[in-house]
Design an enzyme around this catalytic site. Structure first.
Site, PDB file in Angstrom:
ATOM      1  N   LYS A 258       0.849  -1.203   0.000  1.00  0.00           N
ATOM      2  CA  LYS A 258       0.000   0.000   0.000  1.00  0.00           C
ATOM      3  C   LYS A 258       0.882   1.250   0.000  1.00  0.00           C
ATOM      4  O   LYS A 258       2.096   1.160   0.214  1.00  0.00           O
ATOM      5  CB  LYS A 258      -0.908  -0.026   1.234  1.00  0.00           C
ATOM      6  CG  LYS A 258      -0.139   0.075   2.548  1.00  0.00           C
ATOM      7  CD  LYS A 258      -0.998  -0.298   3.746  1.00  0.00           C
ATOM      8  CE  LYS A 258      -0.182  -0.190   5.020  1.00  0.00           C
ATOM      9  NZ  LYS A 258      -0.800  -0.918   6.147  1.00  0.00           N
TER      10      LYS A 258
ATOM     11  N   TYR B 167      15.113  30.668   8.206  1.00  0.00           N
ATOM     12  CA  TYR B 167      13.903  31.348   8.713  1.00  0.00           C
ATOM     13  C   TYR B 167      13.833  31.333  10.236  1.00  0.00           C
ATOM     14  O   TYR B 167      14.186  30.344  10.878  1.00  0.00           O
ATOM     15  CB  TYR B 167      12.653  30.625   8.204  1.00  0.00           C
ATOM     16  CG  TYR B 167      12.352  30.807   6.736  1.00  0.00           C
ATOM     17  CD1 TYR B 167      12.179  32.070   6.187  1.00  0.00           C
ATOM     18  CD2 TYR B 167      12.200  29.702   5.917  1.00  0.00           C
ATOM     19  CE1 TYR B 167      11.866  32.221   4.837  1.00  0.00           C
ATOM     20  CE2 TYR B 167      11.884  29.838   4.576  1.00  0.00           C
ATOM     21  CZ  TYR B 167      11.722  31.098   4.039  1.00  0.00           C
ATOM     22  OH  TYR B 167      11.408  31.241   2.720  1.00  0.00           O
TER      23      TYR B 167
END
Ligand SMILES: *Cc1c(COP(=O)(O)O)cnc(C)c1O
Length: 399
Positions: free
Chosen positions: A63, A290
């Site tokens: 999956k 940042y």
């Protein structure tokens, strides 16, 4: 009947042909290289096969695009390697496998929506069943298409997630008598804590599952496949193998949890590498990235790497993780950005622009594992692989 089937047998989707990578990214990214080692995948499968023996079927869980490793390339290695079943989450994944020519049994682990029943039946997908609406929709479609549908009835023995409660099982099975188009191919359950050192809950779940299984067989149902074991139980709870196991994370080379190391050798399959885009010599007292969460405390050499959270490299790695450069660990400085991450290479001699940096995988005698990254990002290796693998162009080696 033929009109119903036509839409699903129409022209194949452009990216489903064997030659194309099963990537959303059609072109290689030269700055960020995600590599999937198919030889390592095959090695892990063989280790599992040897460990489980020939009598136990192995359902390979692929999956989430094979935990980020690529649905079709992984299936195309595991099918000839001897996988008995594939397990996927969504109907669309099962259809992709069929369109690529995979003929092994495929189990939809989460069942289907009523509107997906036609497609599931048309492509001979087996379905995890846990409610009446799904049974009715599948039976109706099977009748229309003159087919049978194999179902694996799911029991929740204590996972607290998906499935019928133990008390609901018998009435549910009896009610299926109404739908002769459904064939009981298996009983399925799932462990909640098989990756913990304390296995008492796991043994309780197993005992309940076996009791229910015996009851069902006692009433005359054959139940060809009975399966409850995920990777952790495959590795650590031999009695739980029954006649089929569902292995996911071990195929991709990681132990299910650090609490319980793997008794069999496994090879990591995925790696992520990039190149130094720029080097900056900074004096003490400079902030990096940042939010100014890191300041240099001495003259520092900072390398900018063109990888960030859009590549599945979590922002939680900010000021925590490290990468390998020249086989040595370079710590991350400041915040991980969308496409950039800064690392400190002051202590690593001879780093140049264009040098390779390893974010996941080995370099020289050192290695960063999925579990290392998971610890920095406060998650598990499963999520690291899904995020990185499904956010980058994948290059395949070892096949
Ligand atoms: C994902 C999944 C597995 C595989 O679990 P691993 O820990 O990766 O082995 C097994 N069974 C079900 C129902 C799953 O959803």
């Amino acid at each position: 009947m033929p009109t119903l089937r036509r839409p699903f047998n129409g022209p194949k989707a452009a990216n489903s042909s064997l030659g194309m990578p099963s990537n959303r990214f059609r072109l290689p990214n030269r700055m960020v290289e995600l590599t999937v080692d198919l030889a390592a995948l095959q090695y892990n499968f063989r280790q599992l096969r040897q460990y489980c023996g020939q009598k136990v079927k192995i359902l390979a869980v692929i999956k989430a695009d094979a935990y980020g490793h690529g649905l079709l390339p992984v299936a195309q290695v595991l099918a000839p390697a001897g996988a008995d079943y594939f397990g996927v989450a969504y109907c669309s994944e099962g259809v992709s496998l069929r369109q690529a020519g995979i003929t092994l049994p495929i189990l939809l682990l989460m069942g289907v929506l009523p509107e997906e029943a036609a497609e599931a039946v048309a492509h001979d997908l087996e379905v995890t069943l846990f409610c009446r609406e799904m049974a009715a929709a599948l039976a109706a479609q099977a009748r229309q298409q003159s087919k049978k549908v194999k179902v694996h009835v799911k029991i929740d023995t204590g996972m607290g997630r998906l499935g019928l409660l133990p008390t609901e099982l018998m009435p549910f099975l009896e009610s299926l008598g109404e739908f002769p188009e459904l064939e009981l191919a298996g009983l399925i359950s799932h462990f909640a804590a098989s990756d913990c050192c304390d296995r008492s809950y796991t043994h309780q779940q197993l005992a309940d599952f076996e009791r229910l299984l015996k009851g069902v067989r006692g009433r005359g149902w054959a139940v060809p496949a009975s399966h409850i074991a995920n990777s952790a139980a495959v590795l650590h709870v031999h009695q739980a193998h029954l006649n089929m196991v569902r292995a996911g994370i071990t195929l991709y080379g990681s132990p299910p949890s650090l609490e319980t190391p793997s008794p069999i050798p496994l090879k990591p399959v995925m790696s992520l590498r990039t190149r130094v885009l720029q080097l900056q010599e900074l004096p003490p007292g400079c902030s990096i990235s940042y939010g100014r969460t890191y300041f240099t405390d001495k003259p520092s050499l900072i390398a900018a790497l063109p990888v960030g959270y859009c590549n599945g490299y979590s922002r939680l790695m900010s000021n925590r993780g490290c990468v390998l450069l020249h086989g040595q660990r370079a710590p991350i400085r400041g915040r991980v950005c969308m496409n950039l991450t800064m690392v400190d290479v002051t202590e690593i001699p001879g780093v140049k622009k264009g040098d390779m940096a390893t974010l996941l995988g080995e370099d020289g005698s050192d290695r960063l594992t999925g579990d290392d990254l998971a610890a920095w990002a406060e998650t598990i290796s499963y999520e690291i692989y899904c995020m990185m693998g499904n956010s980058n162009y994948r290059r395949y080696i070892g096949n």
